[in-house]
Every structure is written in structure tokens, then in C-alpha cells.
Design a protein around this motif. Structure first.
Motif, PDB file in Angstrom:
ATOM      1  N   ARG A  90       0.758  -1.300  -0.031  1.00 46.69           N
ATOM      2  CA  ARG A  90      -0.015  -0.146   0.181  1.00 46.69           C
ATOM      3  C   ARG A  90       0.974   1.012  -0.125  1.00 46.69           C
ATOM      4  O   ARG A  90       2.140   1.135   0.246  1.00 46.69           O
ATOM      5  CB  ARG A  90      -0.792   0.582   0.951  1.00 46.69           C
ATOM      6  CG  ARG A  90      -2.378  -1.087   1.407  1.00 46.69           C
ATOM      7  CD  ARG A  90      -2.968  -1.078   2.509  1.00 46.69           C
ATOM      8  NE  ARG A  90      -4.102  -1.430   2.136  1.00 46.69           N
ATOM      9  CZ  ARG A  90      -4.013  -2.682   2.211  1.00 46.69           C
ATOM     10  NH1 ARG A  90      -2.607  -3.273   2.642  1.00 46.69           N
ATOM     11  NH2 ARG A  90      -5.381  -3.848   2.488  1.00 46.69           N
TER      12      ARG A  90
ATOM     13  N   ASP B 207      -9.969  -1.691  -1.858  1.00 48.00           N
ATOM     14  CA  ASP B 207      -8.507  -1.396  -2.226  1.00 48.00           C
ATOM     15  C   ASP B 207      -8.130  -0.042  -1.898  1.00 48.00           C
ATOM     16  O   ASP B 207      -7.539   0.725  -2.515  1.00 48.00           O
ATOM     17  CB  ASP B 207      -8.708  -0.900  -3.923  1.00 48.00           C
ATOM     18  CG  ASP B 207      -9.759   0.033  -4.494  1.00 48.00           C
ATOM     19  OD1 ASP B 207     -10.291   0.370  -2.907  1.00 48.00           O
ATOM     20  OD2 ASP B 207     -10.250   0.463  -5.085  1.00 48.00           O
TER      21      ASP B 207
ATOM     22  N   ASN C 238      -5.775   2.527  -0.889  1.00 49.38           N
ATOM     23  CA  ASN C 238      -4.264   3.384  -0.664  1.00 49.38           C
ATOM     24  C   ASN C 238      -3.627   2.369  -2.043  1.00 49.38           C
ATOM     25  O   ASN C 238      -2.384   2.042  -1.554  1.00 49.38           O
ATOM     26  CB  ASN C 238      -3.748   3.252   0.775  1.00 49.38           C
ATOM     27  CG  ASN C 238      -3.820   4.252   1.339  1.00 49.38           C
ATOM     28  OD1 ASN C 238      -5.123   4.957   0.299  1.00 49.38           O
ATOM     29  ND2 ASN C 238      -3.564   4.619   2.655  1.00 49.38           N
ATOM     30  N   HIS C 239      -4.104   1.797  -2.558  1.00 51.10           N
ATOM     31  CA  HIS C 239      -3.126   0.387  -3.048  1.00 51.10           C
ATOM     32  C   HIS C 239      -2.659   0.901  -4.568  1.00 51.10           C
ATOM     33  O   HIS C 239      -1.882   0.452  -5.219  1.00 51.10           O
ATOM     34  CB  HIS C 239      -4.653  -0.708  -3.619  1.00 51.10           C
ATOM     35  CG  HIS C 239      -4.265  -1.320  -3.009  1.00 51.10           C
ATOM     36  ND1 HIS C 239      -5.310  -2.831  -2.538  1.00 51.10           N
ATOM     37  CD2 HIS C 239      -3.880  -1.932  -1.158  1.00 51.10           C
ATOM     38  CE1 HIS C 239      -5.415  -3.453  -1.936  1.00 51.10           C
ATOM     39  NE2 HIS C 239      -4.780  -2.617  -1.018  1.00 51.10           N
TER      40      HIS C 239
END
Length: 347
Positions: free
Chosen positions: A38, A220, A222-223
């Protein structure tokens, strides 16, 4: 923004075709803002709030009512041709600008959809039409995507632009996976903070840090990376902040140190109340004026207000607060305008 994210899990599955739990968009070595899985802000500011804080905010009842519609006095711009010298910028709405510089037409965070949402009938709706109708756009040479929130990354608009013009699409790391899940044929250049892409001979765009976060679903977060951009072409420089909090101000002083002449700074001035919730991820007008001073920019335009109601402040509060912040610092109001859809700035 926040409201659409809380209900977006199923929509992303249909949008990307990826199984639940497999939403990593980027694989690469760890850095000072990526832990291997992340992305994060180096000072750990700007992290998204949890569900408890969201519920606390939404149950306060402090949200101001916006008049519908909220039309712009500059609606219906027709941006034909180029100025022979200089720079021209038109606000389309929210964070979407048409920037004409160095013989190029560049769009930032293009959204022509009626809602900033994964759903066609639910989520933040437009309070005014785009300042430029899609069919009135000139040929678009490049598209800059700052991050993947629905009010900034609109896949329907991206697909329309790709089919029409095949623009050079530039986005922070990981956002290409989201766009290509919609259409694998769409070409996307991804940049990390500090990296640069060539748009044309003599024209470049650099990704610069922003204090924010990313998500399109509940799994998802901060991917994918978020960023601002600095465009340089024919001796002119434009900074587009994307979405960002002010933090300690080092983001802006760092940009000024690397880019010593900024002709135009595009800075967000809306979606900032309540401050206890929004301060680390969205600047208010006073923050934006402080950023403007640190950037040492010649001119600024304020955006991210008056089109999609995302937070609690009244529709006309951002320009009022901007005026007060400028007066407090003895900055002429003409140097920092609260832009409206269709409004043209040339310099």
C-alpha cells in the motif's frame, strides 16, 4: 466521494472483473511512500477516516443545503484554436480543467458524467453542467489523472476520450490497472512522485507529492498512488494539485524549490467541512492561500467546489472564505480566483 466509496464494493467487482480481495494494482519495491502493498503519506498525515468517524460526521446534521441547479455565469465555453503565445485554462467543473499550453490541449481529472459515483443513479450529482460540452472539446493531446476517487477518475469519460482522440494518459502508479480493467487497449503512462513524462517535444509533465489517499472499493484502500502534476512547455509552467491537504506545507515549498517559476497554480478550495474530518486530506481556502504563497506562483485558480456536493459547507462558502484569506494577507483578489465552469483564464 466518501459516501460513494462506502457502497462501492460490488460495483468495483463488476467494473474490473477481479475477484474480491485481489485488488492490488501495483507491485514494486518499497519506498518512503510505499510499503510493498500500500501507498502512504510519508508523515502519515491524510490517512482516510474509519467508518465510525464517517458515521459521526454524517449524523451531525450540519450539511448545508445547496440550491439546484447552481448554474455558472460562464457556461458554454467554446475553446476553438490556440492563443499564439502564452497559456489558456478553462474550468470544466470540479477538478476538470482544459489547459492549452505549448500547442497542446490537456485535460485534468476529466469527469463529464452526471454523478461522481460507481452507480448511474446514486451518489453526488452535478449541480451545473460541464463548462465545455464534450462535443465542443478540441482534440485532446494528454489527460492527467491525479488519483482514483470517483470525482477524479471517471472511467466512462476516459473511455470516450480514448476512443475519440487516443490522448497520452498519465496517472500515478497503480491507476493503470483500474483503467485497463475497463478497456485493456487504453494506454496509460504511470509515474511515481518525482518522475517525468514527455508529452511532446519541449513539453513535459512531472508527478509531484500530494497529501491524500485512494480507494474505489472497501478493499482497495491506498493500493494506487495519488499525485499532483507540474506541466512545463515553451517556458511556461502550470501546477495542478489534484486533491491534497496542506500538512506542514513542505509539499508546496518542495515543489517551488524544484520548479522556480510557476505561472499558474491550480489549487483545490472546496470540500473542507467539517475540519476535524477533512483537514488532513482537503485544503480549505486559507490553506490554499498559504500554499499559493509557498509556491511563489504568479496566479492561482481555485477549483473542487460548486459542482459536486461532497462535504458540509454551503455552495458559495469557498469563494467567501477565499476572499477573506486573501484580504488577511494583502493579496489582490485578482491573483487567486475561485473559478467557475466555463471561465477562461489567459496569461
Amino acid at each position: 466521494m466518501i459516501g460513494s466509496l462506502l457502497g462501492a464494493g460490488r460495483a468495483q467487482s463488476a467494473e474490473t472483473g477481479r475477484p474480491a480481495g485481489r485488488t492490488f494494482y501495483y507491485y514494486g519495491p518499497p519506498s518512503d511512500h510505499f510499503d510493498g502493498a500500500r501507498f502512504f503519506n510519508p508523515d502519515r498525515r491524510g490517512e482516510p477516516r474509519g467508518l465510525g468517524d464517517v458515521l459521526k460526521w454524517r449524523l451531525t446534521g450540519a450539511r448545508q443545503s445547496w440550491p439546484y441547479p447552481y448554474p455558472s455565469p460562464f457556461a458554454g465555453a467554446r475553446p476553438s484554436g490556440f492563443a499564439p503565445v502564452g497559456l489558456r485554462t478553462i474550468l470544466v467543473g470540479h477538478a476538470t480543467f482544459l489547459i492549452q499550453i505549448g500547442g497542446l490541449s490537456i485535460l485534468t481529472d476529466p469527469v463529464w458524467s452526471e454523478r461522481a459515483s460507481p452507480f448511474p443513479d446514486v451518489g453526488p450529482r452535478r449541480y451545473n453542467p460541464p463548462g465545455i460540452a464534450f462535443d465542443e472539446l478540441p482534440r485532446i493531446d494528454a489527460v492527467l489523472i491525479s488519483h482514483n476517487h470517483y470525482d477524479h477518475l471517471d472511467l466512462t469519460t476516459i473511455e470516450r476520450l480514448w476512443r475519440r482522440d487516443r490522448p497520452h494518459i498519465v496517472a500515478p502508479l497503480g491507476n493503470d490497472a483500474i483503467i485497463k480493467a475497463r478497456d485493456p487497449a487504453i494506454a496509460v503512462t504511470t509515474l511515481d512522485w518525482g518522475e517525468r513524462a514527455v508529452l511532446a517535444p519541449g513539453a513535459t509533465v512531472s508527478a509531484v507529492p500530494a497529501q491524500h489517499w485512494s480507494a474505489r472499493t472497501l478493499n482497495d484502500r491506498n493500493h494506487a498512488l495519488w499525485a499532483g502534476f507540474v506541466i512545463e512547455a515553451r517556458g511556461r509552467t502550470v501546477y495542478f494539485a489534484g486533491d491534497t491537504g496542506f500538512g506542514d506545507g513542505n509539499i508546496f515549498s518542495g515543489i517551488a524549490a524544484r520548479h522556480r517559476r510557476i505561472d499558474l497554480a491550480l489549487l483545490p478550495i472546496g470540500a473542507y467541512e467539517p475540519r476535524w474530518f477533512m483537514a488532513e486530506q482537503h485544503m480549505n481556502p486559507d490553506d490554499a492561500v498559504r500554499a499559493f504563497r509557498l509556491l511563489r506562483a504568479k496566479q492561482a485558480l481555485g477549483y473542487h467546489w460548486g459542482t459536486f456536493q461532497l462535504t458540509d459547507e454551503a455552495v458559495d462558502q469557498p469563494p467567501l472564505d477565499l476572499g477573506r484569506a486573501l484580504a488577511t494577507r494583502d493579496i489582490p483578489s485578482t491573483r487567486f480566483l475561485a473559478a467557475r465552469p466555463g471561465q477562461v483564464w489567459s496569461g
